[in-house]
Design a protein around this motif. Structure first.
Motif, PDB file in Angstrom:
ATOM      1  N   SER A 149       0.820  -1.211   0.000  1.00 44.80           N
ATOM      2  CA  SER A 149       0.000   0.000   0.000  1.00 44.80           C
ATOM      3  C   SER A 149       0.856   1.264   0.000  1.00 44.80           C
ATOM      4  N   THR A 150       1.998   1.221   0.676  1.00 44.04           N
ATOM      5  CA  THR A 150       2.874   2.392   0.676  1.00 44.04           C
ATOM      6  C   THR A 150       3.459   2.637  -0.708  1.00 44.04           C
ATOM      7  N   LEU A 152       2.050   1.761  -3.528  1.00 41.12           N
ATOM      8  CA  LEU A 152       0.951   2.206  -4.382  1.00 41.12           C
ATOM      9  C   LEU A 152       0.475   3.606  -4.033  1.00 41.12           C
ATOM     10  N   SER A 153       0.815   4.108  -2.834  1.00 39.52           N
ATOM     11  CA  SER A 153       0.378   5.455  -2.474  1.00 39.52           C
ATOM     12  C   SER A 153       1.063   6.521  -3.320  1.00 39.52           C
ATOM     13  N   THR A 155       1.114   6.329  -6.520  1.00 42.75           N
ATOM     14  CA  THR A 155       0.415   6.285  -7.798  1.00 42.75           C
ATOM     15  C   THR A 155      -0.833   7.151  -7.703  1.00 42.75           C
ATOM     16  N   LEU A 172      -7.989   1.044  -5.911  1.00 40.89           N
ATOM     17  CA  LEU A 172      -6.637   1.580  -5.819  1.00 40.89           C
ATOM     18  C   LEU A 172      -6.590   2.828  -4.940  1.00 40.89           C
ATOM     19  N   THR A 176      -4.246   3.247  -1.660  1.00 41.65           N
ATOM     20  CA  THR A 176      -3.333   4.383  -1.475  1.00 41.65           C
ATOM     21  C   THR A 176      -3.642   5.133  -0.181  1.00 41.65           C
ATOM     22  N   TRP A 177      -4.911   5.182   0.207  1.00 42.78           N
ATOM     23  CA  TRP A 177      -5.260   5.834   1.479  1.00 42.78           C
ATOM     24  C   TRP A 177      -4.629   5.075   2.649  1.00 42.78           C
ATOM     25  N   GLY A 179      -1.933   3.262   2.408  1.00 45.16           N
ATOM     26  CA  GLY A 179      -0.506   3.532   2.309  1.00 45.16           C
ATOM     27  C   GLY A 179      -0.126   4.869   2.897  1.00 45.16           C
ATOM     28  N   ARG A 180      -0.980   5.881   2.707  1.00 43.05           N
ATOM     29  CA  ARG A 180      -0.684   7.188   3.292  1.00 43.05           C
ATOM     30  C   ARG A 180      -0.750   7.131   4.812  1.00 43.05           C
TER      31      ARG A 180
END
Length: 219
Positions: A149-150, A152-153, A155, A172, A176-177, A179-180
């Protein structure tokens, strides 16, 4: 006055000079800052002159001119950067430094960080690794989810309103949320660690001054 007392007084004065920045920029703070930078530059120059020029470069030019000569030449060309009119002469040395530095940094990041992170993530859910983790499978899942996830964050996508891609964009976006959240948590922990280290250094400096004065006073 003995040298120990002079050192304690000078260290105390410089410490309070730097701490005076808490009330704003002032001449005492600038004096302490200039003394620190001047001492650092002078010490660094002396160390480079002794260790690099006297002990390495000059003997190397005599014993191994073919291998040491190009390095000395690049160093001499780099000195021209201090003269604006002839600064272009040092461009070759700067290009070499930047190129080698970038290659080493990228190679180190790929081999030492990215590859190691990918390998560790791939082993996170292995039975042998899960058995060594504190919370078992939960730790392994958190490692995999956090890493993916980090990554992909970084992207940036916009959900499409038509076709069959809308669900993918929303999925996605949710990843990403997450990952943030991992990024914010990591940055918060890093900031807390830096702040704690700074406070520890301040406490250690104050304790040194107290112990020094108590020792000089015979308490």
């Amino acid at each position: 006055m003995n040298p120990e007392l002079v050192g304690v007084i000078a260290g105390t004065a410089l410490t309070f000079f730097i701490l005076s920045y808490l009330v704003g920029d002032n001449p005492l703070y600038r004096l302490g800052l200039h003394l620190f930078i001047g001492t650092l530059v002078g010490y660094s120059f002396g160390t480079v002159l002794r260790e690099v020029v006297v002990r390495t470069a000059l003997p190397g030019l005599v014993s191994r001119p073919a291998s040491v000569g190009p390095a000395v030449l690049l160093g001499v060309l780099l000195l021209f950067k201090g003269f604006p009119r002839h600064a272009f002469v040092g461009n070759l040395s700067m290009a070499y430094l930047i190129g080698v530095g970038a290659a080493v940094a990228v190679g180190g990041a790929l081999a030492g960080m990215l590859a190691a992170q990918v390998a560790a993530t791939g082993r996170a859910l292995a039975p042998a690794s899960v058995g060594n983790l504190r919370f078992g499978l939960a730790d392994g899942v958190m490692i995999v989810v956090g890493t993916v996830s980090t990554l992909l964050s970084f992207t940036f996508v916009r959900p499409k309103a038509q076709g069959g891609q809308e669900w993918w964009g929303r999925l996605l976006g949710g990843v990403t949320w997450v990952g943030r959240l991992f990024l914010v948590s990591a940055l918060g922990i890093a900031f807390a660690g830096a702040l704690t280290s700074s406070l520890s250094i301040l406490i250690g400096r104050m304790q040194y001054l107290v112990d020094a004065f108590c020792g000089l006073a015979g308490w």
